[in-house]
Design a protein around this motif. Structure first.
Motif, PDB file in Angstrom:
ATOM      1  N   MET A  61      48.150  73.215 124.234  1.00 50.38           N
ATOM      2  CA  MET A  61      47.745  74.616 124.165  1.00 50.38           C
ATOM      3  C   MET A  61      47.880  75.288 125.524  1.00 50.38           C
ATOM      4  O   MET A  61      47.667  74.680 126.565  1.00 50.38           O
ATOM      5  CB  MET A  61      46.299  74.727 123.672  1.00 50.38           C
ATOM      6  N   ASP A  62      48.256  76.587 125.512  1.00 52.47           N
ATOM      7  CA  ASP A  62      48.241  77.443 126.699  1.00 52.47           C
ATOM      8  C   ASP A  62      47.045  78.374 126.559  1.00 52.47           C
ATOM      9  O   ASP A  62      46.828  78.953 125.492  1.00 52.47           O
ATOM     10  CB  ASP A  62      49.519  78.275 126.799  1.00 52.47           C
ATOM     11  N   ILE A  63      46.310  78.579 127.656  1.00 53.33           N
ATOM     12  CA  ILE A  63      45.071  79.347 127.574  1.00 53.33           C
ATOM     13  C   ILE A  63      44.955  80.289 128.761  1.00 53.33           C
ATOM     14  O   ILE A  63      45.197  79.891 129.900  1.00 53.33           O
ATOM     15  CB  ILE A  63      43.832  78.415 127.584  1.00 53.33           C
ATOM     16  N   GLN A  64      44.573  81.538 128.512  1.00 51.95           N
ATOM     17  CA  GLN A  64      44.192  82.419 129.599  1.00 51.95           C
ATOM     18  C   GLN A  64      42.799  82.018 130.059  1.00 51.95           C
ATOM     19  O   GLN A  64      42.034  81.396 129.316  1.00 51.95           O
ATOM     20  CB  GLN A  64      44.185  83.877 129.145  1.00 51.95           C
ATOM     21  N   LYS A  65      42.459  82.387 131.284  1.00 51.52           N
ATOM     22  CA  LYS A  65      41.213  81.915 131.872  1.00 51.52           C
ATOM     23  C   LYS A  65      39.969  82.358 131.098  1.00 51.52           C
ATOM     24  O   LYS A  65      38.945  81.673 131.121  1.00 51.52           O
ATOM     25  CB  LYS A  65      41.093  82.412 133.318  1.00 51.52           C
ATOM     26  N   ASP A  66      40.032  83.494 130.387  1.00 50.88           N
ATOM     27  CA  ASP A  66      38.870  83.983 129.657  1.00 50.88           C
ATOM     28  C   ASP A  66      38.895  83.566 128.186  1.00 50.88           C
ATOM     29  O   ASP A  66      38.071  84.030 127.395  1.00 50.88           O
ATOM     30  CB  ASP A  66      38.766  85.505 129.766  1.00 50.88           C
ATOM     31  N   LEU A  67      39.857  82.715 127.793  1.00 45.19           N
ATOM     32  CA  LEU A  67      39.977  82.219 126.422  1.00 45.19           C
ATOM     33  C   LEU A  67      40.291  83.327 125.417  1.00 45.19           C
ATOM     34  O   LEU A  67      40.098  83.143 124.221  1.00 45.19           O
ATOM     35  CB  LEU A  67      38.690  81.483 125.979  1.00 45.19           C
ATOM     36  N   LYS A  68      40.762  84.471 125.885  1.00 43.54           N
ATOM     37  CA  LYS A  68      41.078  85.577 124.988  1.00 43.54           C
ATOM     38  C   LYS A  68      42.489  85.435 124.395  1.00 43.54           C
ATOM     39  O   LYS A  68      42.833  86.074 123.427  1.00 43.54           O
ATOM     40  CB  LYS A  68      40.923  86.915 125.700  1.00 43.54           C
ATOM     41  N   PHE A  69      43.321  84.598 124.980  1.00 42.96           N
ATOM     42  CA  PHE A  69      44.647  84.353 124.418  1.00 42.96           C
ATOM     43  C   PHE A  69      44.913  82.860 124.422  1.00 42.96           C
ATOM     44  O   PHE A  69      44.828  82.207 125.446  1.00 42.96           O
ATOM     45  CB  PHE A  69      45.733  85.058 125.232  1.00 42.96           C
ATOM     46  N   LEU A  70      45.191  82.318 123.249  1.00 41.63           N
ATOM     47  CA  LEU A  70      45.470  80.902 123.122  1.00 41.63           C
ATOM     48  C   LEU A  70      46.731  80.698 122.306  1.00 41.63           C
ATOM     49  O   LEU A  70      46.893  81.295 121.247  1.00 41.63           O
ATOM     50  CB  LEU A  70      44.288  80.173 122.446  1.00 41.63           C
ATOM     51  N   ASN A  71      47.609  79.864 122.803  1.00 38.16           N
ATOM     52  CA  ASN A  71      48.842  79.559 122.102  1.00 38.16           C
ATOM     53  C   ASN A  71      48.872  78.062 121.819  1.00 38.16           C
ATOM     54  O   ASN A  71      49.191  77.252 122.693  1.00 38.16           O
ATOM     55  CB  ASN A  71      50.050  79.962 122.958  1.00 38.16           C
ATOM     56  N   ALA A  72      48.516  77.678 120.588  1.00 37.85           N
ATOM     57  CA  ALA A  72      48.469  76.266 120.222  1.00 37.85           C
ATOM     58  C   ALA A  72      49.860  75.759 119.889  1.00 37.85           C
ATOM     59  O   ALA A  72      50.604  76.407 119.165  1.00 37.85           O
ATOM     60  CB  ALA A  72      47.536  76.070 119.032  1.00 37.85           C
ATOM     61  N   HIS A  73      50.221  74.585 120.420  1.00 35.47           N
ATOM     62  CA  HIS A  73      51.532  74.004 120.148  1.00 35.47           C
ATOM     63  C   HIS A  73      51.564  73.351 118.766  1.00 35.47           C
ATOM     64  O   HIS A  73      52.552  73.429 118.047  1.00 35.47           O
ATOM     65  CB  HIS A  73      51.880  72.959 121.212  1.00 35.47           C
ATOM     66  N   LYS A  74      50.460  72.695 118.414  1.00 35.51           N
ATOM     67  CA  LYS A  74      50.386  72.012 117.119  1.00 35.51           C
ATOM     68  C   LYS A  74      48.934  72.028 116.645  1.00 35.51           C
ATOM     69  O   LYS A  74      48.029  71.754 117.419  1.00 35.51           O
ATOM     70  CB  LYS A  74      50.859  70.567 117.249  1.00 35.51           C
ATOM     71  N   THR A  75      48.706  72.384 115.392  1.00 35.47           N
ATOM     72  CA  THR A  75      47.350  72.409 114.843  1.00 35.47           C
ATOM     73  C   THR A  75      47.246  71.465 113.647  1.00 35.47           C
ATOM     74  O   THR A  75      48.209  71.286 112.894  1.00 35.47           O
ATOM     75  CB  THR A  75      46.952  73.829 114.397  1.00 35.47           C
TER      76      THR A  75
END
Length: 203
Positions: A174-188
């Motif tokens: 996962m890629d995450i912004q520091k405030d957790l407002k944007f998350l890009n999961a690679h695999k769920t």
């Protein structure tokens, strides 16, 4: 564009490490061939590091206040800044508190950490937990936090809890912004609704 180069750099480092481990010989090295132990230049107990920035350059007679960007703290900090590629280790865990423009706080804690001074990347390992100001949580076993670009990423399995919609998501990478407002999961792997489960228990 910086994010792409960071990923490529990590991939290269990981590949080199794998090649090195696979090519190790089995005989015991002695004398000059033996690996030299590296000792820290200094050890600090109960440390607190505060990272700030001034809104603008101040003159000699100006009075201004600096904004706190992040606070890093923990029980032990080992300083290896004398090396060609300097770093600091936190063998007994650390806590990172990050503040945004609205002074909202996000915390990152882990059992172990390494701060690479030249790259501003923190390698966090063991029970890594990110808590957002809005109650969101991300738990994983290892996480890289890039202080320069204010974002984090992991290639490990994770659990993300979102109280806004009452869901818990499990995945990997996962890629995450520091405030957790944007998350890009690679695999769920799946999504569980907490609110529905609680409503069923109350029925």
């Amino acid at each position: 564009m910086k994010q792409i180069y960071i990923f490529k750099g990590i991939a290269v480092v990981s590949t080199m490490a794998m090649l090195f481990l696979s090519c190790q010989d089995n005989y015991k090295r002695v004398g000059e061939e033996a690996a030299k132990k590296v000792y820290p230049r200094g050890v600090v107990e109960d440390f607190v590091l505060t990272y700030t920035e001034s809104p603008e350059k101040l003159g000699s007679e100006d009075v201004g206040s600096s904004k706190v960007l992040a606070v890093l703290s923990g029980p032990i900090r080992n300083d290896f800044e004398q090396l060609t590629f300097p770093y600091q280790t936190f063998p007994e865990g650390l806590l990172v508190e990050i503040f945004n423009e609205k002074n909202e706080k996000t915390t990152i804690e882990a059992d172990y950490g390494v701060l690479y001074s030249k790259t501003s990347i923190v390698d966090l390992r063991g029970n890594v937990l990110i808590k957002g100001d809005d109650g969101k949580k991300l738990a994983t076993s290892q996480l890289y936090y890039d202080r320069g670009n204010e974002w984090a990423f992991t290639q490990e399995k994770f659990t993300f809890t979102n109280p806004d919609d009452g869901t818990v998501m499990d995945g990997e990478g996962m890629d995450i912004q520091k405030d957790l407002k944007f998350l890009n999961a690679h695999k769920t792997y799946g999504l569980m609704l907490i609110k529905e489960d609680k409503e069923q228990e109350n029925d």
